[in-house]
Design an enzyme around this catalytic site. Structure first.
Site: not given
Ligand code: SF4
Length: 754
Positions: A95-96, A160, A448, A643, A645
């Site tokens: 998805d990313h 994630d 975000r 993070s 990571r």
């Molecule tokens: S918050 Fe993260 S997982 Fe959700 S759509 Fe945005 S980038 Fe993708």
């Protein structure tokens, strides 16, 4: 292994005994969070009442979910474990890496082309090891997980931060780094500091323009981006029960924005409805039988302040729609105050783009409510003044809302449907003109809104709201518009008002999909070849790290004495380096390039002791490696914060750094270093940091009798021939010492599998 009803049965079969055992040790009524955490203790974990915010506890999660960017290194590492299959049901979601540019069909084709080698790797490695694979276009990890895998009372980790979305279906779901995912897939326990608990009591009922999104926008305003750190947020009360399951998911999803470990709701009728609506009546039936354990005890909710570390109460009947931002998700504005705030702050009132969807807000209910506003634009002769995009969360949702005519309505309003993927939410947005860096405003239903997140432009003022508010604002094209009180002028010059949104929680005709995009793994993957090209610059198979040589480690060159903050971003930068996440050697070219050298106050400039010249940190370390010389990194307080990571630990290991010696570590990074077979050491006397000189050659003494709770000795051989001998501490337990000796935790697992 991707979906396993037997696993869920097992969790529920054991629930009664485990919750009752927890009751005995905790000795008071239990919150839902405690029930789930205690029910998932790793076998053999001492049955004791853990101290919130203090005790480190080993857990046994039920599931693992990975998105394509982070799955690469997690799975490359997992391959090192030598297991024929993953130990718990696991899935990968592509998805990313899909960039939003021209619309779903073209963008998906471009992504399939550009990311082919990554997708081929992920598909083949999933096929081999029993991992469910969701192809590009299948949807966003958290929406797909909610629709298919989340279950009340379960525990999941995911690579994630918005893994927490599954709390909407009663699961303790936590975002982790790839190394943690690798461990759990390899059959190891997963460690977490026992969280503090924040209770949010919801009373009343939502109505009108207010939606579930406004609950979390309000909570973000109360708790701020740090207020949930180290805590799990548990929602309860009659207001909680009145929210749809996907609405609960939205609230939990954005709990990541207050720093919460995760958020959760108790099992209720809405969750049962959602399970049945998404083809999982069997899970609902099982959950009904253990429902008493899938919510907090009555005494807890009757007197929450006695059981939670903090309690917040929100009356949904009085809650206004909120708009949060710009640049931070905790700047919360009730709709009635927003226009004045825009004017006073001088934020661009003209709205350029409204974007709905993402993993946060792309449920059937969200789309139907937003579409009810879009329909009004069409019916009332309004032309949307701002651009408008729709990102469906999954192919199942996209197909169903298309069948039910909603995408058509958005199309009439001028909306563009993007691929079922992250797209603009993660900066994968080829936004026309963003490079000009003009001051402008956008509003999204994402989570975000930090500077540059959506389009890379630091001057884009990004606001967050519910999909229906975003749609109304896109029609108005004006951030000072209040859909509750204001009118708009239509094409005929008439003043018209937008009515309150109307939505449907679950599709009346049921969900439908032609090709959900799922690829089940092979029953027997032993013959499956994992596809990694030897010439790839994005992927590289890992080789096991070498075991400890059995002697003290001596003659190490000081690579860098880092000054001040040295986060995982300083150690392994993100941004353009993300594309090398699956290629350890290439991404190692960013090792410590953000760290400030104590001796010259510069980033990425250290002295090569072999030549006396200053050069980049990775190049200098490669020179030491080529000469067969080990090195050491020295750091300040809280080294490796940020993070989880794992690259920040793997890169120094790969390039031949033997030890990291600091005043103090961020715990996750310290554990990551141990897992990779590195020495993570702290100054017994922090002032000894000052004794480290630029031309030091360093010995670490005492490794042949390396033992828990026993300090080691470090000898600093200075250039002038003088020496300093200092004591250094470590936190290795017996198991972790074995990791060090074997050259890394995965080497131990591999040895035990064979
Ligand atoms: S918050 Fe993260 S997982 Fe959700 S759509 Fe945005 S980038 Fe993708």
């Amino acid at each position: 292994m991707a979906f396993d009803i037997e696993m869920i049965k097992k969790v529920y079969d054991n629930l009664d005994a485990k919750v009752n055992a927890a009751r005995k040790v905790v000795n008071k009524p239990l919150t839902l969070t405690e029930k789930i955490l205690y029910a998932h203790l790793w076998d053999g974990q001492a049955s004791t009442a853990f101290e919130r915010g203090k005790s480190y506890v080993d857990f046994a999660p039920d599931r693992v979910a990975m998105q394509d960017a982070t799955a690469q290194m997690a799975l490359l590492q997992f391959m090192q474990a030598g297991r024929p299959q993953v130990a718990v049901p696991s899935t990968v979601h592509c998805d990313h890496l899909i960039q939003a540019k021209e619309g779903a069909t073209k963008d998906l084709a471009t992504a399939n082309n550009q990311n082919k080698e990554v997708y081929d790797f992920l598909a083949s490695v999933s096929n081999k090891y029993g991992i469910g694979f969701w192809k590009p276009g299948a949807g966003i990890i958290h929406q797909v997980v909610l629709e298919n895998y989340a279950f009340p009372g379960g525990m999941m980790i995911g690579t994630d931060s918005h893994t927490v979305n599954a709390g909407g279906l009663g699961m303790v779901a936590i975002g982790v780094g790839g190394a943690d995912a690798c461990d759990v897939m390899a059959g190891l326990p997963w460690e977490l500091k026992f969280p503090k608990l924040i209770g949010v009591k919801l009373t009343g009922k939502l109505s009108g323009w207010t939606s579930a999104k406004d609950v979390i926008l309000k909570v973000a305003g109360i708790l701020t981006v740090k207020g949930g750190t180290g805590a799990i947020v548990e929602y309860f009360g009659e207001g909680a029960n009145s929210l749809s399951c996907t609405g609960k998911g939205t609230i939990c999803n954005m709990g990541a924005e207050i720093g919460a470990t995760t958020s959760i709701f108790g099992y209720d009728v809405k969750m049962a409805d959602y399970l049945r609506g998404t083809g999982r009546a069997d899970v609902a039936e099982l959950a009904d039988k253990v429902a008493v354990h899938l919510t907090g005890d009555e005494e807890v909710y009757a007197n929450p302040s006695a059981y939670f570390d903090q309690v917040i109460e929100i009356n949904l009947s009085e809650l206004e729609p909120h708009i949060n931002g710009p640049f931070t998700p905790d700047l919360a504005w009730p709709l009635s105050k927003f226009a004045a705030a825009v004017k006073e702050a001088g934020w661009p009132a003209k709205l350029e783009v409204g974007l709905i969807g993402s993993c946060t807000n792309s449920s059937y209910e969200d789309i139907s409510r937003a579409a009810s506003i879009a329909q009004q634009a069409v019916d009332k002769n309004l032309v949307a003044k701002a651009e408008f995009t729709i990102t469906p969360g999954s192919e199942q949702v996209r197909y169903t809302v298309d069948r039910d005519g909603y995408l058509d309505i958005f199309g009439k309003m001028g909306g563009v449907v993007l691929a079922n993927a992250c797209g603009p939410c993660i900066g994968q947005w080829a936004r026309h003109g963003a490079e000009k860096q003009e001051k402008n405003s956008i509003i999204t239903s994402f989570n975000r809104n930090f500077a540059k997140r959506a389009d890379g432009n630091p001057n884009t003022h990004s606001f967050v709201a519910s999909p229906e508010i975003v749609t109304a604002f896109a029609i108005a094209g004006d951030l000072t518009f209040n859909p509750v009180t204001d009118t708009l002028t239509n094409e005929k010059g008439e003043q018209v008002r937008l009515d309150e949104p109307q939505g449907i929680e679950l599709p009346i005709k049921g969900f439908a999909v032609e090709d959900a995009g799922y690829q089940a793994p092979a029953e027997d993957g032993s013959k499956v070849q994992v596809l990694v090209s030897e010439t790839s610059d994005r992927l590289q198979l890992l080789a096991p790290f070498a075991a400890w040589e059995g002697t003290d480690v001596t003659s190490l060159k000081l690579l860098i004495k880092a000054k001040g903050k040295c986060t995982t971003d300083h150690i392994s930068m993100a941004g353009p380096w993300l594309k090398f996440r699956g290629h350890l050697d290439n991404i190692s070219n960013n090792m410590l390039i953000g760290a400030i050298n104590f001796f010259n106050e510069k980033a990425d400039s250290v002295k090569n002791q072999l030549t006396g010249e200053y050069g980049a940190v990775p190049a200098t370390q490669r020179a030491y490696k080529a000469a067969g010389i080990g090195s050491i990194v020295v750091g300040d307080e809280n080294y490796g914060e940020g993070s989880s990571r794992e690259h920040a630990a793997m890169e120094p290991r790969h390039l031949g750094v033997r030890a990291i010696l600091v005043k103090s570590f961020a715990r996750i990074h310290e554990t990551n270093l141990k897992k990779q077979g590195m020495l993570a050491l702290t100054f017994a006397n922090p002032a000894d940091y000052d004794k480290i000189q630029e031309d030091d050659t360093i010995d670490i003494i005492g490794l042949t009798s390396f033992a828990a709770n026993t300090p080691l000795t470090v000898v600093l051989n200075h250039k002038d021939g003088s020496k300093d001998e200092i004591k250094v501490n470590h936190t290795y337990n017996d198991q972790q010492i074995e990791w060090f000796k074997a050259g890394g935790a995965l080497n131990i697992i591999r040895a035990s599998v064979k």
